[in-house]
Design an enzyme around this catalytic site. Structure first.
Site, PDB file in Angstrom:
ATOM      1  N   GLU A 223       0.726  -1.144   0.099  1.00  0.00           N
ATOM      2  CA  GLU A 223      -0.143  -0.012  -0.119  1.00  0.00           C
ATOM      3  C   GLU A 223       0.850   1.173   0.166  1.00  0.00           C
ATOM      4  O   GLU A 223       0.559   2.229   0.726  1.00  0.00           O
ATOM      5  CB  GLU A 223      -1.008  -0.044   1.357  1.00  0.00           C
ATOM      6  CG  GLU A 223      -1.898  -1.300   1.202  1.00  0.00           C
ATOM      7  CD  GLU A 223      -2.745  -1.522   2.330  1.00  0.00           C
ATOM      8  OE1 GLU A 223      -2.455  -0.687   3.294  1.00  0.00           O
ATOM      9  OE2 GLU A 223      -3.356  -2.461   2.444  1.00  0.00           O
TER      10      GLU A 223
ATOM     11  N   GLU B 171      -6.501 -10.895  -0.462  1.00  0.00           N
ATOM     12  CA  GLU B 171      -7.396 -10.255   0.614  1.00  0.00           C
ATOM     13  C   GLU B 171      -8.672 -10.092   0.172  1.00  0.00           C
ATOM     14  O   GLU B 171      -9.500  -8.860   0.110  1.00  0.00           O
ATOM     15  CB  GLU B 171      -6.800  -8.896   0.963  1.00  0.00           C
ATOM     16  CG  GLU B 171      -5.349  -8.762   1.354  1.00  0.00           C
ATOM     17  CD  GLU B 171      -4.691  -7.383   2.000  1.00  0.00           C
ATOM     18  OE1 GLU B 171      -5.534  -6.870   2.464  1.00  0.00           O
ATOM     19  OE2 GLU B 171      -3.378  -7.336   2.036  1.00  0.00           O
TER      20      GLU B 171
END
Length: 375
Positions: free
Chosen positions: A158, A263
């Site tokens: 991220e 995820e």
């Protein structure tokens, strides 16, 4: 004639001659074999074997596991130089024992990192050289411990914003853009055979897509080993548009790297902030009853819409199974999902493939059936 004895003899001989009469139910990992690995993130209760019901689902249905929290830096190195591998060892041992593909998550991330990592004894930001050394030591120690066992790593997590710019994290503001390159180089040096991945959410945004493509191209031009891109699949009922998700998937595959769907979960709940599509763990809203519309289960029409939405994405994954190496759910059952408490604590969500009673939902059979029609 003793008809009871005759019937007993016939019954016994029939089943003695058919040892394979036991009916086996198809599983996700069997149905998807040859297409992509199907995995799940697991917690310490599962890795330790305490949550036996979850363990049954994991071992029957999945062939890949990801460390949900036990390998994040705040768990691994809560104090400088003090490493705690208790949970991580259990996680890796679970994968080895059950002959599963083991994925490590995550080496460098701005969140869930211990406060000491970025500061000196006086609480001031450390120098660039100090932070680089801390990052290197953390990566070498963690990756080196599981060399040859953990097959792939989320090296950087991220780092890119939705507009394609680099996140102004402490790693960036202290080290600079080079921290990404250095992280991948350190991970490669620690385990030359490990698959090294960049992982991020909201990858269907065009600007973010372009930012990731540019970053990967720049790294590879510098000779950096980056093997794959993890597209986090934190979905809701409207975002991402499936065509934009597909565009990103194809753009990343065109770079010549592996693509992973990571995820994965699908929330049915409304967003406390409409229009904001993010998986930023720092988001936190005060509980509102209207934001928890299904505390006692989903109405049939809502469950059907949810199933259809999941079906669309798995149809897409199967369409591009030649480009996808792994699809990983972010959890096993609905009662364990992080979605129940994010971005608002105390809600009841239904984002995974198995329900609160550890039973497969309708979508599981649909995925198995779909997989059988794709060559």
């Amino acid at each position: 004639m003793n008809y009871k004895l005759l019937f007993l003899l016939l019954f016994t001989s029939l089943f003695a001659c058919t040892p394979s009469a036991k009916i086996s139910t198809p599983t996700l990992k069997d149905a998807l074999a040859g297409k992509f690995r199907i995995g799940t993130a697991i917690n310490d209760e599962q890795a330790s074997g305490k949550d036996t019901l979850s363990v049954n689902v994991i071992t029957q249905q999945f062939n890949s596991i990801t460390a949900e929290n036990c390998m994040k830096s705040e768990v691994i190195q809560p104090q400088e130089g003090v490493f705690d591998f208790t949970q991580a060892d259990r996680f890796v041992d679970f994968g080895m024992k059950n002959n599963m593909y083991i994925h490590g998550h995550t080496l460098v991330w701005h969140s869930q990192v211990p406060a000491w990592f970025f500061v000196d004894d006086q609480g001031n930001d450390v120098s660039r050289d100090v932070l680089i050394e801390r990052m290197k030591n953390h990566i070498f120690t963690l990756v080196g411990r599981y060399k040859g066992k953990v097959k792939s790593w989320d090296v950087v997590n991220e780092a890119i914003m939705d507009d394609g710019s680099l996140r102004q994290s402490k790693f960036y503001t202290i080290i600079g853009e080079d921290y990404i390159r250095l992280a991948f180089e350190f991970a490669h040096e620690a385990d030359p055979d490990a698959v090294l991945i960049y992982n991020d959410y909201s990858m269907a945004h065009e600007d973010k897509r372009n930012g990731v493509v540019k970053m990967v191209q720049n790294l590879r031009e510098q000779g950096v080993k980056i093997d794959g891109i993890g597209m986090q699949g934190h979905l809701n009922m409207t975002f991402p548009p499936i065509d934009e998700f597909e565009k990103s998937l194809l753009a990343f595959a065109d770079l010549g790297v592996q693509v992973m769907i990571t995820e994965l979960d699908l929330t049915i709940l409304p967003s406390p902030q409409p229009g904001v599509n993010s998986a930023d763990v720092s988001l936190d809203y005060e509980y509102q009853k209207q934001m928890n519309p299904y505390p006692d289960g989903l109405p049939d029409s809502v469950a059907t819409a949810w199933t259809n939405r999941y079906n669309e994405f798995f149809r897409l994954f199967l369409k591009h199974s030649d480009k996808i190496s792994r699809v990983t759910l972010w959890g096993v059952t609905d009662n364990q999902t992080w979605r129940n408490n994010w971005p608002m604590r105390g809600r009841t969500d239904y984002p995974l493939l198995f329900d609160r009673n550890y039973q497969p939902k309708t979508i599981v059979k649909q995925i198995i059936d779909m997989a059988g029609t794709v060559k």
